[in-house]
Motif scaffolding. Structure first.
Motif, PDB file in Angstrom:
ATOM      1  N   GLY A 275      -8.022  14.946  22.399  1.00  0.00           N
ATOM      2  CA  GLY A 275      -7.372  15.510  23.582  1.00  0.00           C
ATOM      3  C   GLY A 275      -7.991  15.037  24.885  1.00  0.00           C
ATOM      4  O   GLY A 275      -7.378  15.146  25.949  1.00  0.00           O
ATOM      5  N   GLY A 276      -9.199  14.492  24.836  1.00  0.00           N
ATOM      6  CA  GLY A 276      -9.825  13.929  26.033  1.00  0.00           C
ATOM      7  C   GLY A 276      -9.039  12.768  26.605  1.00  0.00           C
ATOM      8  O   GLY A 276      -9.024  12.548  27.825  1.00  0.00           O
ATOM      9  N   TYR A 277      -8.359  12.034  25.743  1.00  0.00           N
ATOM     10  CA  TYR A 277      -7.583  10.890  26.211  1.00  0.00           C
ATOM     11  C   TYR A 277      -6.356  11.310  27.026  1.00  0.00           C
ATOM     12  O   TYR A 277      -6.169  10.843  28.149  1.00  0.00           O
ATOM     13  CB  TYR A 277      -7.201   9.976  25.041  1.00  0.00           C
TER      14      TYR A 277
ATOM     15  N   ASN B 294      -7.253  12.948  30.384  1.00  0.00           N
ATOM     16  CA  ASN B 294      -7.727  11.947  31.332  1.00  0.00           C
ATOM     17  C   ASN B 294      -6.539  11.215  31.957  1.00  0.00           C
ATOM     18  O   ASN B 294      -6.515  10.974  33.166  1.00  0.00           O
ATOM     19  CB  ASN B 294      -8.655  10.956  30.631  1.00  0.00           C
ATOM     20  N   GLY B 295      -5.543  10.891  31.140  1.00  0.00           N
ATOM     21  CA  GLY B 295      -4.348  10.215  31.636  1.00  0.00           C
ATOM     22  C   GLY B 295      -3.511  11.089  32.558  1.00  0.00           C
ATOM     23  O   GLY B 295      -2.861  10.598  33.477  1.00  0.00           O
ATOM     24  N   ALA B 296      -3.519  12.392  32.319  1.00  0.00           N
ATOM     25  CA  ALA B 296      -2.730  13.312  33.139  1.00  0.00           C
ATOM     26  C   ALA B 296      -3.442  13.687  34.438  1.00  0.00           C
ATOM     27  O   ALA B 296      -2.793  13.874  35.467  1.00  0.00           O
ATOM     28  CB  ALA B 296      -2.425  14.586  32.342  1.00  0.00           C
ATOM     29  N   ALA B 297      -4.747  13.798  34.397  1.00  0.00           N
ATOM     30  CA  ALA B 297      -5.509  14.336  35.533  1.00  0.00           C
ATOM     31  C   ALA B 297      -5.251  13.583  36.838  1.00  0.00           C
ATOM     32  O   ALA B 297      -5.049  14.197  37.886  1.00  0.00           O
ATOM     33  CB  ALA B 297      -7.000  14.342  35.212  1.00  0.00           C
ATOM     34  N   GLY B 298      -5.223  12.277  36.791  1.00  0.00           N
ATOM     35  CA  GLY B 298      -5.028  11.492  38.003  1.00  0.00           C
ATOM     36  C   GLY B 298      -3.647  11.654  38.622  1.00  0.00           C
ATOM     37  O   GLY B 298      -3.450  11.318  39.783  1.00  0.00           O
ATOM     38  N   ARG B 299      -2.716  12.182  37.859  1.00  0.00           N
ATOM     39  CA  ARG B 299      -1.350  12.378  38.355  1.00  0.00           C
ATOM     40  C   ARG B 299      -1.093  13.812  38.782  1.00  0.00           C
ATOM     41  O   ARG B 299       0.034  14.168  39.115  1.00  0.00           O
ATOM     42  CB  ARG B 299      -0.368  11.965  37.261  1.00  0.00           C
TER      43      ARG B 299
ATOM     44  N   ALA C  59       0.263  12.187  27.810  1.00  0.00           N
ATOM     45  CA  ALA C  59      -0.106  12.446  29.208  1.00  0.00           C
ATOM     46  C   ALA C  59       1.126  12.875  30.009  1.00  0.00           C
ATOM     47  O   ALA C  59       1.057  13.832  30.797  1.00  0.00           O
ATOM     48  CB  ALA C  59      -0.741  11.205  29.829  1.00  0.00           C
ATOM     49  N   ASP C  60       2.268  12.213  29.784  1.00  0.00           N
ATOM     50  CA  ASP C  60       3.507  12.588  30.475  1.00  0.00           C
ATOM     51  C   ASP C  60       3.896  14.031  30.156  1.00  0.00           C
ATOM     52  O   ASP C  60       4.345  14.766  31.040  1.00  0.00           O
ATOM     53  CB  ASP C  60       4.665  11.672  30.065  1.00  0.00           C
TER      54      ASP C  60
END
Length: 154
Positions: free
Chosen positions: A72-74, A77-82, A49-50
């Motif tokens: 890749g969904g994981y 998802n972790g990147a989207a909110g940032r 995600a980073d």
């Protein structure tokens, strides 16, 4: 475009080429540990995600659509909110959609989760090794055997 487990940006190359031919920008991403010559173990979901967040910020991208396939969904998802203010969409293409408080392994049917836990427990790096058994029983169980055995084309 973020690939599934064990894949690099090469897996999106045909799609990226078609998008560019149609006048769109397209970046197919290889996540940490999955590049040629890189060691895949020792990385965490947060590293993936980073990597996505940093790539988008470093290139000062806006109007981004994150597309994740399979695992890749994981990381998307972790990147989207940032990435507030930079995204216009998130697409889970044949991807696993994270459920808060649950692991990817545990979101599989019980018999598949048991097989995955056994694979993790027997691995010296506590990882899921991409074996034909996994492809046949979990990843591409509905695909013809000849399709399950296709090699990547770069």
């Amino acid at each position: 475009m973020i690939p599934g487990a064990w894949h690099g940006g090469w897996s999106w190359a045909p799609v990226a080429q078609r998008l560019r031919s149609a006048g769109h920008s397209a970046i197919s991403v290889t996540l940490p540990g999955l590049g040629e010559g890189e060691k895949p173990h020792g990385h965490r979901l947060s590293d993936a995600a980073d990597h996505i967040v940093q790539l988008i910020k470093d290139r000062d991208l806006t109007d981004v659509v994150l597309v994740g396939r399979g695992w890749g969904g994981y990381p998307i998802n972790g990147a989207a909110g940032r990435l507030t203010g930079r995204l216009v969409g998130v697409v889970y293409w044949s991807a696993q959609i994270p459920v808060p408080g649950r692991s990817l392994v545990d979101d599989n049917p019980p018999e598949s989760a048991a097989m995955l836990h056994q694979m993790i427990d027997s691995s010296p790096t506590r990882s899921i090794v991409p074996m034909l058994q996994f492809v046949e029983q979990i990843s591409m169980q509905d695909s013809a055997p000849e399709t399950q055995r296709l090699e990547p084309v770069c």
